[in-house]
Scaffold this active site. Structure first.
Site, mmCIF file in Angstrom:
data_model
loop_
_atom_site.group_PDB
_atom_site.id
_atom_site.type_symbol
_atom_site.label_atom_id
_atom_site.label_comp_id
_atom_site.label_asym_id
_atom_site.label_seq_id
_atom_site.Cartn_x
_atom_site.Cartn_y
_atom_site.Cartn_z
ATOM 1 C CB ALA A 65 -0.833 -0.230 1.299
ATOM 2 N N GLY A 108 0.254 -5.455 0.737
ATOM 3 C CA GLY A 108 -0.674 -5.265 -0.293
ATOM 4 C C GLY A 108 -0.346 -6.086 -1.758
ATOM 5 C CD GLU A 111 -2.472 -7.921 2.530
ATOM 6 O OE1 GLU A 111 -1.906 -6.832 2.353
ATOM 7 O OE2 GLU A 111 -3.131 -8.385 3.680
ATOM 8 C CD GLU A 131 1.392 -5.775 5.515
ATOM 9 O OE1 GLU A 131 2.311 -6.437 5.845
ATOM 10 O OE2 GLU A 131 0.561 -5.745 4.493
HETATM 11 N N1 COA Z 1 4.755 3.297 -0.633
HETATM 12 C C1 COA Z 1 4.939 4.431 -1.274
HETATM 13 N N2 COA Z 1 6.144 4.631 -1.592
HETATM 14 C C2 COA Z 1 7.127 3.429 -1.649
HETATM 15 C C3 COA Z 1 6.758 2.022 -1.126
HETATM 16 C C4 COA Z 1 5.204 2.109 -0.601
HETATM 17 N N3 COA Z 1 4.934 0.802 -0.126
HETATM 18 N N4 COA Z 1 7.598 1.360 -1.501
HETATM 19 C C5 COA Z 1 8.592 2.213 -1.985
HETATM 20 N N5 COA Z 1 8.212 3.223 -2.177
HETATM 21 C C6 COA Z 1 9.039 4.428 -2.880
HETATM 22 C C7 COA Z 1 10.253 4.830 -1.841
HETATM 23 O O1 COA Z 1 9.743 5.908 -0.919
HETATM 24 C C8 COA Z 1 11.146 5.383 -2.905
HETATM 25 O O2 COA Z 1 10.576 6.725 -3.477
HETATM 26 P P1 COA Z 1 11.714 7.926 -3.441
HETATM 27 O O3 COA Z 1 12.690 7.530 -4.755
HETATM 28 O O4 COA Z 1 10.772 9.124 -3.885
HETATM 29 O O5 COA Z 1 12.430 8.098 -2.113
HETATM 30 C C9 COA Z 1 10.883 4.362 -4.272
HETATM 31 O O6 COA Z 1 9.796 4.015 -3.929
HETATM 32 C C10 COA Z 1 11.968 3.453 -4.239
HETATM 33 O O7 COA Z 1 12.055 2.807 -2.916
HETATM 34 P P2 COA Z 1 13.314 2.569 -2.176
HETATM 35 O O8 COA Z 1 12.845 2.168 -0.601
HETATM 36 O O9 COA Z 1 14.378 3.963 -2.287
HETATM 37 O O10 COA Z 1 14.072 1.247 -2.984
HETATM 38 P P3 COA Z 1 14.911 0.035 -2.121
HETATM 39 O O11 COA Z 1 15.167 -0.929 -3.281
HETATM 40 O O12 COA Z 1 15.819 0.694 -1.314
HETATM 41 O O13 COA Z 1 13.844 -0.709 -1.084
HETATM 42 C C11 COA Z 1 11.891 -1.695 -0.441
HETATM 43 C C12 COA Z 1 12.759 -1.552 -1.690
HETATM 44 C C13 COA Z 1 10.601 -2.505 -1.038
HETATM 45 C C14 COA Z 1 12.639 -2.816 0.485
HETATM 46 C C15 COA Z 1 11.432 -0.689 0.172
HETATM 47 O O14 COA Z 1 11.082 0.450 -0.648
HETATM 48 C C16 COA Z 1 10.414 -0.951 1.425
HETATM 49 O O15 COA Z 1 10.690 -1.192 2.473
HETATM 50 N N6 COA Z 1 9.099 -0.256 0.804
HETATM 51 C C17 COA Z 1 7.811 -0.500 1.722
HETATM 52 C C18 COA Z 1 7.525 -2.050 1.768
HETATM 53 C C19 COA Z 1 6.272 -1.876 2.853
HETATM 54 O O16 COA Z 1 6.194 -1.748 4.104
HETATM 55 N N7 COA Z 1 5.037 -2.173 2.359
HETATM 56 C C20 COA Z 1 3.999 -2.443 3.096
HETATM 57 C C21 COA Z 1 3.259 -1.077 3.132
HETATM 58 S S1 COA Z 1 1.658 -1.566 4.119
#
Ligand code: COA
Length: 257
Positions: A65, A108, A111, A131
């Site tokens: 999400a 999500g 999911e 999450e």
């Molecule tokens: N919602 C909004 N933005 C997100 C996102 C999410 N769930 N997941 C990634 N992004 C964005 C980041 O903020 C980043 O944006 P920016 O370039 O403006 O800073 C961009 O996507 C790239 O992500 P980044 O974190 O730089 O990539 P990474 O390869 O270093 O890490 C993840 C990848 C997936 C490990 C990391 O992005 C992450 O932990 N995301 C959240 C996952 C999560 O908690 N999901 C459940 C949500 S309820």
């Protein structure tokens, strides 16, 4: 139909929906989920589309999400947005839905993959429910579909620990049907969908419904659902065609009637 956050394509009888917010790793904003749900509704209503592949493309499936969108929301706002209704429509898609997953399928995104009927995982795929690291829990089926798929203990590891599993582990756990090189994930999923698209559409639909009912019902009730669906299929032209074609040693031509 033109969408902003998803791409829609047709390859013969196979529909392909690609999540398309690459800058935020296909984070599932309400607008994206609304478009996805609409695109699937259209494919469900189109008789010439007999199976659908859902993918995020070559690099990432979906990182969950949209955290930016969610961070300052309250519970009533969450409730009023009716995300649950949209997810339910996706889960209720009546045709075979195959997830083609490369890279992260988190929150999500995971999911969403779990709502699909088969999962083709690229070797870069990572499935998880992070999450818990944000102070919340899964809200679109993660605490329910993981245990039904892999059992309680792995589901606890995933939902309480927050670390994702690799494609290979997902395969060993029975979550992924295949693991393939990431470059061919979508192609393999489309080929698989094309093979399913040759089967009798009404039988596919009732097979899917019957298997899904196995996750909802006690055995005796599930067997009753299966039996009624089995009898019902004898009212279809495709059942006559399928059996005649077998006896005449030719390929059946199914029409979905
Ligand atoms: N919602 C909004 N933005 C997100 C996102 C999410 N769930 N997941 C990634 N992004 C964005 C980041 O903020 C980043 O944006 P920016 O370039 O403006 O800073 C961009 O996507 C790239 O992500 P980044 O974190 O730089 O990539 P990474 O390869 O270093 O890490 C993840 C990848 C997936 C490990 C990391 O992005 C992450 O932990 N995301 C959240 C996952 C999560 O908690 N999901 C459940 C949500 S309820």
């Amino acid at each position: 139909m033109q969408y902003e956050h998803v791409l829609v394509d047709r390859q013969g009888a196979v529909g392909v929906v690609t999540l398309n917010r690459p800058k935020v790793l296909n984070a599932l904003s309400p607008a994206l989920i609304a478009e996805l749900s609409d695109a699937l509704d259209r494919f469900d209503a189109e008789p010439d589309v007999r199976a659908v592949v859902l993918t995020g493309g070559p690099r990432v499936f979906a990182a969950g999400a949209d955290i930016g969108d969610m961070s300052e929301r309250g519970p009533v706002e969450q409730l009023q947005r009716d995300q649950t209704g949209r997810w339910a429509r996706i889960a209720a898609f009546s045709k075979p839905l195959i997830a083609a997953v490369n890279g992260y399928a988190l929150g999500g995104g995971c999911e969403l993959a779990l709502m699909c009927d088969l999962i083709v995982a690229g070797d870069t795929a990572r499935f998880g429910q992070p999450e818990i690291n944000l102070g919340i829990i899964a809200g679109a089926g993660g605490t329910q579909r993981w245990p039904r798929t892999v059992g309680k203990y792995v589901a606890m590891e995933i939902n309480l620990g927050g670390a994702p599993v690799t494609a290979q582990r997902a395969y060993q756990l029975g979550l992924a049907n295949k693991v393939v090189p990431a470059e061919v994930t979508v192609d393999v999923a489309v080929q698989l969908a094309a093979r399913l698209a040759e089967k009798a559409p009404v039988a596919l639909r009732l097979a899917k419904e019957s298997v899904n009912q196995a996750l909802e019902l006690p055995l005796s009730e599930g067997l009753a659902v299966e039996r009624k669906n089995f009898y019902f299929l004898f009212a279809t032209e495709d059942q006559k065609e399928g059996m005649r074609a077998f006896l005449e040693k030719r390929k059946a031509q199914f029409k979905g009637r």
